[in-house]
Every structure is written in C-alpha cells, then in structure tokens.
Scaffold this active site. Sequence first.
Site, PDB file in Angstrom:
ATOM      1  N   PHE A 189      52.660  -4.667 -10.450  1.00 52.65           N
ATOM      2  CA  PHE A 189      52.219  -4.862 -11.832  1.00 52.65           C
ATOM      3  C   PHE A 189      52.683  -3.679 -12.685  1.00 52.65           C
ATOM      4  CE2 PHE A 189      48.116  -7.572 -10.961  1.00 52.65           C
ATOM      5  CZ  PHE A 189      48.908  -8.548 -10.375  1.00 52.65           C
TER       6      PHE A 189
ATOM      7  N   CYS B  73      56.416  -2.355 -12.876  1.00 49.29           N
ATOM      8  CA  CYS B  73      57.804  -2.061 -13.218  1.00 49.29           C
ATOM      9  C   CYS B  73      57.944  -1.973 -14.742  1.00 49.29           C
ATOM     10  CB  CYS B  73      58.717  -3.143 -12.647  1.00 49.29           C
ATOM     11  SG  CYS B  73      60.450  -2.800 -12.989  1.00 49.29           S
TER      12      CYS B  73
ATOM     13  N   ASN C 211      52.685   3.555 -10.797  1.00 52.02           N
ATOM     14  CA  ASN C 211      54.087   3.187 -10.901  1.00 52.02           C
ATOM     15  C   ASN C 211      54.729   4.202 -11.860  1.00 52.02           C
ATOM     16  OD1 ASN C 211      56.598   1.686 -11.283  1.00 52.02           O
ATOM     17  ND2 ASN C 211      55.478  -0.053 -10.424  1.00 52.02           N
TER      18      ASN C 211
ATOM     19  N   CYS D 132      46.846  35.115 -18.543  1.00 50.79           N
ATOM     20  CA  CYS D 132      47.566  36.273 -17.998  1.00 50.79           C
ATOM     21  C   CYS D 132      47.809  36.103 -16.506  1.00 50.79           C
ATOM     22  CB  CYS D 132      46.795  37.557 -18.279  1.00 50.79           C
ATOM     23  SG  CYS D 132      45.095  37.543 -17.685  1.00 50.79           S
TER      24      CYS D 132
END
Lengths: 455, 422
Positions: free
Chosen positions: B133, B135, B200, B385
């Site tokens: 779900f 790409c 993803n 620092c």
Amino acid sequence: MSITNFRLTTDEYDANFADIHPPFENLAAALVEANRCLFCYDAPCIKSCPTSIDVPKFIKQITTENIKGSAHTIFSSNIMGGGCSRVCPVEKLCEGACVYNLLEEKPIEIARLQRYSTDIAISHKWPLFKRKPSTGKRVAIVGAGPAGLSCAHVLSREGVDVTVYEKESKGGGLMTYGIAAYKVTPAFCEEEVDYILSIGGIEIKYNQTLGENISLAELQSNYDAVYLGIGVGLARQLNIPGEELEGVVDAISFIYDIRSKGFNQVKVGDRVAVIGMGMTAIDAATQAKRLGAKEVTMVYRRTEAEMPCTTVELDLAKLDGCKIIWLAAPKEITGENDHVSQLHCSTMVLGEPDASGRRSPIDAGETIVLNVDMVIKAAGQMPFEALVTSNNIDHQYGKMWVDANSGTSIPGVFAGGDCVNGGKEVVDAVQAGKDGAKGILNYLNVNQPVITNQY
Amino acid sequence: MADISSNFLGIKSPNPFWLASAPPTDKKLNVLRAFEAGWGGVVWKTLGTQVKNVSSRYSAVDYHGSRVMGFNNIELISDRPLDINLREIKEVLKEFPDRALVISLMADNSRESWHELTKKMQDTGAHGLELNFGCPHGMTERGMGAAVGQDPEIARMVVEWVMEIAEIPVITKLTPNVHSVVPTGLASVQAGTNALSLINTIQSVTGIDLDTFVPNPNVAGKSAFGGYCGPAVKPIALKMLATIAQNETTRRVPISGIGGISTWKDAVEFMLLGASNVQVCTAAMKHGFRIVEDMCEGLNYWMEDKGFKTLDDFIGKSVPALTNWEDLDINYHIVANINQDKCIHCGLCYIACEDTSHQSIALDYGKPYNKYTIKEEECVGCNLCKLVCPVDRCITMVEQRKGDEYLNWKDFQRLGLPLNDH
C-alpha cells in the site's frame, strides 16, 4: 675521488628530483581529506600561519567543490599560496597546530589541500582579483622574490603602478633559486610569477642589480615610494684554513646551480661534507646525494635538540642516506693539488645557553678527519651589509631596521622579508610584503582597505 | 550465545533480518545469494500486473564525503512475468525451507483481482503475503500503491478482500506519505490484517544536476518524484513505527520495521520501539548481502551483554519511554561540562553556543589554542555543544535538578509557577 657532473641517466635524475609532496590526484581524494577538517572556530592553523590564511574556510570550500572560492581565500592572504603549499615547513606551522595533533591523530593535510586548490587556479589562470583603477601613484620594488611580489600584488590591487627591479633573469627569488628542486619545479615558479603578474599594473625589469644598474637615489626620484625586498644572499664564511681550496662551495650557489642549470650540469663529489643543519643544509645534502654523490656527511656543531631544521627535514636527509655527525665543528680543510681532500673537525660538547637560547658548543679538544672531495658550506646567509651601508640605511649587522609601518630610516623607502629579518620562511616574506604594501599605501594616502576577503 | 531466531506470526526465520520487497528480492538468483549469505527471510518484490521500467531509476544523496546517505528510486513493481516469479518462488522454498519467504503483492482495485492474485501467491507455498500500500510512484497514478495507503477506507476494503480468502499470514505495508500512518494502520487492523510493516519510501526529489539542470535520476532529460529511503529516513521511520506501537489497536498486531536499517544497532532500535523483526534494502544495495553477517553477530553479542535470551525479551522495551512533551519533568536540569584534559580547542562548542544558542561558553584567548569553559548560570542544558564536540565524552551533561519533585508542564501551569526570563 673526483667532482664531476653527468653522474646519472636522465631517468635517474628525473626520479631523484620528482615531487616529494605529490598533490591529490583528483577531487575524490581531496574531498576525503577536506571532509576530515573540523572547521575549528578561531582555528589554531590560522594563528600559526604567518599570512593568516583562513584555513578552515578554504578547506570547507573544497568540500563544497567551490574551488574558485577556496583559491581566492588562500590567495587573499597569501598570493604565493601555491608555492608555499610546496615549500612551507607546515609541520611547525599550520599542520603542527592542527587540533588533530591533540587527539594523537594525523593532522589535516593542509598544504596538500592548499596545493590542490591553488594548482587548479594557477593552471586555469583564474582571474580571482581585479585591479582598482590606477591612482597614478608609482612604486619601485627591488627584488622579485616573495616579499617583493607580494608587496607588488597588494599595491597593484589598490591601483598603484609597480615596477619591480630584479637582478636575476627570472622572478620568484628564493622560490626559484634557493629551494630544493624536488619541492618546487622551475616551471611552477614561472607559472606562479606569471599568475601574480596577471593582475596587471606590475612590470618586472630583469637583470637589474641595485648598486650596479640602478641606484636607490634614482628610484627615489623616479617613484613615489620604494620597497626593498632584496633578501639575503651572501653565504657565511667559515673563516678556517683551506676554505679557498677547489671543491669548497657554498650551499646557496650549489642550490642556485641546480635550479638554474640542468641537473646533469651540476658537479658533485664522490664524498661530500655539508656544514650546517639548517633547511638550506638539508636541501644541499639531499640534492648532492640525488645528483649522485656516493657519500654525504652532514656536520653540525651542536646536537639534534638545537638544530634549526625540522624533524621532517632531518628525516628527509636520513632517508636519502646522508650521514650525520653531531657535535663537530669544522677546523680546517686540507687538500692535495689545490683540491679538497680532508675536512678536519673539532669534537664539541654543549655548554651554557648562548644568545639564541640554545646551549652553545665548546671545543672538546679532539679532532676527527673526514676524507672528502667536496665541502658544501651551509652555515647561514648574511644580508647585503655593504649595499645597505652605502645607501645610508640604518641597520644591524646588515639587517635593515624598519618601523611598525615597514619604513626604513629613509622616508619613502620601505623594506621587508629576509633583508630585514635575516632569513625566514617564504611565507614570512609574503607577509612582510603585505605589511610593506600597507605601510606604503598609508604613506601615499591611498587609504583603501588592503586585505579583504571580498570576491 | 543468545537466541536470535525469529517467529513472526508463525513465520520462522533463523534471525530477524529480512530483505525488504525491492530489487534485491526480485528473482531467484538474488534470493538464493541472500539466503546463502545468511539472511533470515525475504519479502519477494511486489508482484502484480507486469510493468515496464525506465532507466535510469536510482539517485542518491551523499553527505560530507559519504555516499548514499539517502537513496531514491523510480522503479515500479516487478517487471518480470508473473509465471516466472511464481515458479522461482517455489524453487527457492524447496532449496531453503528454513527461511522466511513472504510475497509482496499489489493488484488493481477490484475484489476479483486481489482474490486471483492472492490465490496464485498462496499456491506457491509461500509463508506470508505483504500488501503493498505504499509504492509512491508510477503505480499511484493507476490508483494503486500509495494511493491505497493514503486512504484508510480503500485500505480497509482491500484488506477485507484479501482476508476473505487468505490462508497464510497477511502483512499490510504502510506508506509514509501521509500526515499520520495510524489511520491506515488502524483501518487495516480492523479489517483483519495479521500484521503491519512500515515504512515504504517517502516521495522525494534527491537533487538536481547543476550542469544539466535536470533533477536526479535523469531519464532522457526529465525526471519524476521518486521514493526516498536509506539511512536518511531512519528517524522518520522510527517515529512512524512508534505511533503504531503506541496505538492500543495497532500495537496488537506484530510490526515489521523498515526504513534506513543498515546495521544491527539500527535493527535493535526498531525492535526496542516495537518492531518484531526488520526489513533491510538500501544497505544491502550499497554493500551487498554480506552485511547480514555483522548484523547477526552484533545483535547476538549485544543481547548477551544485556542478558537478553530471546528477541521477545527486548522487543518494544523502549515504547513506554516515549511520552508527550507536556509529561516531561521540568525540574530535571542539566548543564554542560567541558573536560579540559580532553578538549582539543577546536572551538566548535563555543561558536555553536555563541551564534545559535545561549552564549553559555566563555572564551579565554590563547595562541594558538583558546580555552573554553562553561558559564553554568547561562547554560540551559540544550545539548548542542555536546553534539557538535568532535571528541568522545569531552563534553558531558551534569545533572543539576531544579527541584526534588517531578513536575510537568501541566502542573507547572496549574500551580501558576513563574516563567523564566530566557
């Protein structure tokens, strides 16, 4: 035993005098090193550079591939930054102060990175500085060495027209004539001088010797100010018997010959003794070896703790196979048929500290004898005292006295570099040239900011 | 030795290191090499309707001389024929029965398509399925991938379709290209997914070529948004993982952690924040499969040192330590201290504090080395620092509590305590 030239093949000469500090081959290699730099605030490397190059800034610029900016940062502080990247004793200057030393880590290769940027800038002839319009002021500079050229560049940037009088046929001074050939090539010296001159407004008149072809009085009357960057050049004599024998030479002329003639033209003995342990002594000893001498022995009257050269330089001599005799002072040179055959030295012990703060050598009463066919004297250089005296310039043992504005005792005549300090590093002379230019600009009422980092 | 074997929803693997669905897992040859190298499992690169890819497909972000800090791709799901993939999966299962083999899949938005594809996958004998779900490019334009993950209701629907016929564990892989991963995670869990995995890739433009002016990667003078991954995305992935691990519904299912995991230490961090196992891709693409050797050994030695016998002994252990800002103890106070013996005088702490923080460091000029000391009364304990100091343990933060009692911001306000002046 003999003193001869043509000892080696061309390939052997080339190999022996190849660059001892090769540059980074490519950007990737430079980036790896540049990215090690911590970009210190108020960095110790800057404070340890006589010309105060903003080292962290120029290294940061390499990391961003801003090579133009990087070269500009270097040249803004030191117009001979290219040459200095080759000849500076960085182990006692910038790299010696690198905070990585306190981490027991290898310091940043500042010189090599500096060479990376400046080589690119010089080879591309990048016009990184623009001359201001001419102010009409004219300044004469005597000596096209580091002090003179640095002074000329700053003056020209501010619109002053400069004429440089140089006794040799090439510029660069010590850089061109007085440094080991494996550190800097004649070709580079010429490129560097050309690059400095490319700003315009600077003319060099070669083969002009002060006191011979030109006089200070002439320069004073023809120019608005004069800068003397005449260096030192007279080799200190040992004042021992036999110094006049054939085969006794001084290191300055020996190195000068190597720089100005082909390597195969320079004669060197089978067994060579070098007197002294300063940078010039090392340059003479290593190069004698590289010219094909079978045996080179350095003779120094004190110990390693007092030697003027750095450990890096000493190691160079050792790696070249030079022998070293500590605590030995030349007493007499003897010869056969007017030619050197032996160097007699007194053995020494260390006594109380002398004026230099170093323990002074005292004759221990024993004598050692070296069989040699060449003696190279590198016992120090002396200023041109007669020249200074004849021009009525206040001085101390020939070193000109200058005030806080680099002015000599003669109004309008300024001086700097080795002729004032007696002989220091190239980078010190570059700074002296900048200081001299500042003094001259004040004197001429050219009240422009002299050194800026604006591009 | 500790036991680093993993059991994810009954899917067993000798270690918790799986290769994520991506180019390294798109064919038998690579997967066999991975298993030979020691990887515990793979999620086979997403199968669906065969696609065609472009070149180039990848670009990267380098930082401070180090390559591939971030990685980007515009590659789509598998561009190999489905039949060949399915056949190869069966063959691999036979050769390495002890490793986890999960198949990633993505179908177009119809119940029939998902059913058909799911069935084909199950027939291979694979141990689980992972629903893609996430790409972020190429497939989204077709209403797939991240287009599903970005809409919880569509995600819920698809998960329901798959669960109708699923006989093996189903993992739902979430997209990070959302304001929060929780809604889609929640919908997927409610729809019956057996597990979640995240993240993803993140939509990105990695950079632009300053000579050609074309963004990377260059496909014949044009580019497209790609999916960002690699070490650069790890902090974002950890945050998203944490939100799933904190949610009382989503945390009921196992989570597979993904996003910039390069070492055993990264993996341990993901697992401490609730991941039951991890999936790796970019690091393997940069160095090859051999990195798993150190991942297994490093994890093992760390567990031994900490006295953990199995992975379950530490999975999720750090989740309770994450709270809301307003619950943090305001009375806790630290100030910096510079160990002068270790200080190398680089001044980085000074200039960072002076220019960008609270001017709490004093400079005592020296040549060439300056001395730097902390002005304790000015120090707010921000850590800057210490973070910029290049020397290990040179700057330390020393506790100086303002009060004995725990006091949070809500109580601070309720009590009407005075605000400070900086």
